[in-house]
Design an enzyme around this catalytic site. Structure first.
Site, mmCIF file in Angstrom:
data_model
loop_
_atom_site.group_PDB
_atom_site.id
_atom_site.type_symbol
_atom_site.label_atom_id
_atom_site.label_comp_id
_atom_site.label_asym_id
_atom_site.label_seq_id
_atom_site.Cartn_x
_atom_site.Cartn_y
_atom_site.Cartn_z
ATOM 1 N N ASP A 44 2.214 -1.422 4.515
ATOM 2 C CA ASP A 44 2.199 -0.257 4.443
ATOM 3 C C ASP A 44 2.990 0.664 5.770
ATOM 4 O O ASP A 44 2.522 -0.196 7.223
ATOM 5 C CB ASP A 44 0.561 0.177 4.081
ATOM 6 C CG ASP A 44 0.560 1.859 3.867
ATOM 7 O OD1 ASP A 44 1.012 2.757 5.293
ATOM 8 O OD2 ASP A 44 -0.116 2.627 3.266
ATOM 9 N N ARG B 173 1.934 2.655 7.474
ATOM 10 C CA ARG B 173 0.544 3.215 8.577
ATOM 11 C C ARG B 173 -0.186 2.291 9.492
ATOM 12 O O ARG B 173 -0.615 2.832 10.210
ATOM 13 C CB ARG B 173 -0.125 4.470 7.678
ATOM 14 C CG ARG B 173 0.754 5.158 7.260
ATOM 15 C CD ARG B 173 0.071 6.039 6.331
ATOM 16 N NE ARG B 173 -0.167 5.691 5.166
ATOM 17 C CZ ARG B 173 -0.648 5.663 4.198
ATOM 18 N NH1 ARG B 173 -0.557 6.918 4.038
ATOM 19 N NH2 ARG B 173 -0.539 4.649 2.778
ATOM 20 N N HIS C 173 -5.963 -2.257 4.422
ATOM 21 C CA HIS C 173 -6.593 -1.306 4.351
ATOM 22 C C HIS C 173 -6.944 -0.439 3.385
ATOM 23 O O HIS C 173 -7.004 -0.459 2.527
ATOM 24 C CB HIS C 173 -5.500 -0.549 5.617
ATOM 25 C CG HIS C 173 -4.047 -0.306 4.409
ATOM 26 N ND1 HIS C 173 -4.015 1.173 4.478
ATOM 27 C CD2 HIS C 173 -3.110 -1.362 3.898
ATOM 28 C CE1 HIS C 173 -2.852 0.592 3.833
ATOM 29 N NE2 HIS C 173 -2.943 -0.477 3.496
HETATM 30 ZN ZN LIG Z 1 -1.419 -1.762 1.107
#
Ligand SMILES: [Zn+2]
Length: 220
Positions: free
Chosen positions: A45, A47, A99
């Site tokens: 990801d 982020r 996360h």
């Molecule tokens: Zn993820």
């Protein structure tokens, strides 16, 4: 959020100038060798880039990322990364970091959509099935989703511990500390699931990871 590729190239020039202004030998020193203390296994990801939220600089962390930070022993990619990190780099810590808000975990929880027939996400569906009783007691969907993120980190951390290259170091000075973390995108905080001190308990019969349970099924 978006930037053109030309902005990236312009930033790179500025970054080189800043690094060499404070240390003219910065890149010469960077070329000599890498001696990272950490192996970080995280989600792809965009982020959750560990270089940003851990403050670790170039050369300090060896990184492997894939969708939903999965450590599948039959995945040559992650197995090779762990083997190299342990044998050649001699990292002192291995961190598995999931996360909250992970798209892969969410897709695996949904009945329809991209997760439905994804072989990669099947591993997370199996983790859901193993922990179904606990998860389905959680009525709040976000909290249930958060808990599956944590359970996935626990399972993947156990998969690291069970790898032959890790087990062969048990009792030696080279045995790394193995950590399970969750990055909370809502606050920016890293949550340590405090698994490292419990690693041996987690390997007790009856509390083993999905892959160990699967192997024992085939033995019967
Ligand atoms: Zn993820």
């Amino acid at each position: 959020m978006s930037s053109s590729y030309k902005e990236i190239l312009a930033y790179n020039e500025k970054w080189i100038a800043e690094k060499t202004a404070s240390n003219p030998d910065f890149f010469n020193e960077l070329c000599i060798e890498q001696k990272p203390d950490y192996l970080f296994i995280g989600c792809s990801d965009s982020r959750v880039d560990p270089d940003i939220f851990t403050g670790l600089d170039l050369g300090n962390v060896f990184v492997h990322r894939n969708v939903s930070n999965i450590v599948n022993p039959i995945d040559l990619n992650v197995a090779s990364v762990i083997q190299y990190a342990i044998t050649n780099l001699k990292v002192k810590h291995i961190i598995v970091c999931g996360h909250y808000g992970c798209g892969g975990i969410k897709a695996a929880m949904e009945e329809e959509g991209i997760g439905k027939n994804s072989p990669w996400l099947q591993i997370i569906k199996d983790i859901y099935r193993i922990h179904k009783t606990e998860l389905e007691k959680i009525k709040d969907e976000t909290k249930r989703y958060d808990r599956l993120v944590e359970l996935n980190v626990i399972e993947q951390t156990e998969n690291v511990i069970e790898m032959d290259c890790i087990q062969s170091l048990k009792g030696t000075q080279d045995y790394p500390a193995i950590h399970g973390w969750v990055f909370d995108m809502r606050t920016g905080k890293i949550i340590d699931l405090d698994l490292d001190s419990k690693a041996d308990d987690k390997l007790a019969p009856g509390n083993r990871s999905f892959f160990i349970k699967l192997k024992s099924l085939f033995k019967k």
